[in-house]
Design an enzyme around this catalytic site. Sequence first.
Site: not given
Ligand code: GLA
Length: 495
Positions: A259, A320
């Site tokens: 990520d 997200d």
């Molecule tokens: C980001 C990612 C999410 C998740 C969070 C975890 O927002 O896009 O899918 O993995 O981090 O902290």
Amino acid sequence: MKGAFLHSLGLCLLLASVRATDLSGTWKADLVRRGDVHQPLYLVLRQSGGRLEGRVFAPAGGELPLLNAHFEGGDAVFDTQFGMHYRLRSEGPSLHVTVRYEWRPTDETTAIRVADTEINPPAVVPLPALRLVPDNGLARTPPMGWNSWNRFGETIDDRTVREIADALVSSGMAAAGYTYVTIDDTWEGERDATGRIRPNGKFPDMKALGDYLHNRGLKFGIYSSPGTTTCAGYTGSYGHEEQDARTFADWGVDYLKYDWCSAGRTYRLEERRAACQRMGEALAGCGRPIVYSLSESSPGSDVWLWGPRTGANLWRTTTDIHDNWVEMEQIGFNQGNFTPYAGPGHWNDPDMLEVGNGGMTDTEYKTHFSLWCLLAAPLIAGNDLRQMSAATLSILTNRELIAVDQDPLGKQATRRLARDGLEVWCKPLQDGGMAIGLFNRTKETILSALTWPELGLLQPPVSLRDLWEHRDLKAAPDGYRSRIPAHGTIVLRVR
Ligand code: GLA
């Protein structure tokens, strides 16, 4: 009178004593996170009379300047970006620190003075020269499984993962193809003296957890970040990429979600590809096949252009997802531009499923699932499998829809028609046929009458099947008539 005088004298003395404490200097506090993870927080302050300036530095969250700093009574009060509100109160040689957030419970802690030199930026690790990391041969169809983030966030722990794994098997989801069980962010602890990453207190033994999953025929997924910290502020892989890849392989990991999120504080934008390539190469050399999933959705990233070159099998194309119709719709129906980048081994990822999390109706979840299947998206469930309704299970295990998602041709659907809230998306299939989604984005029922060419066919199909009703239909010569409920979907498979 005398009492009032003494009271105000006391108050003056108190204020004088507070003001006498010059906050200038570097202060260190400890924030304790889930899993008994300690995260340092540094306050670098400069006070001149009633004026306070400075910055807050959290290795877990980067550096932010003080905003609106002022004194209230004896307390120093300020904000930082991202909705954090600080209050500092002198307590002898230390400071009582209260941090209020807009998204998590308040932290209270004590800060002590430390040497200015204690804030050490991590050693700069040179980035690799850009090159093409060869295809790892994995993920010939979009990965399917479950991930902890959407439903459990920071609360995920070993026991929950095991229970979810059991439910995955007993519910029939594993048999329907959901095999990767991924622990998302917040499993990370500190590194040991050799730099090897350790899980935090929520995950006593990662190797044993991996064995538990493998013994049930499942695969083990884990999460990290190219930055010094992860998105939620836990330990990232920066400077330890090869070592982490080897550790993951030792634990039996089969899938890595990597990520970017907080790595923007470590790297410049133009360094993204090299930073992700570093982990791609580390995985390629770790001695275990590991699916490589990039989670990179910052504006202008265009990860679908360079992601495949880093060895990645999938990459996020959106910010997200959250469990509501508006966001799901906004993400799902905006995937049309990415069609050319999907194919066996390399997939666009419009983020994980929210089916069954409670924020949408079953009709809307069917639409969510249908759209993701037509988009050849990874099918990563994000609900609590231990307590799902029959409707949720039947959506997630609609095998005819899953077959569309997993079709070996690996084509992502394109939008064929959009008219008054009705959309038609078509996905070519390996057998020469096509899956056609008819989506009603409006709040009213739509009575649609579409000609075969409007559905992407030159003539009436020889075979026509409704994949939610699980029934064969007779194709009328002129086209297809249907009644689509508000926010609902019909998916047809034609030859
Ligand atoms: C980001 C990612 C999410 C998740 C969070 C975890 O927002 O896009 O899918 O993995 O981090 O902290």
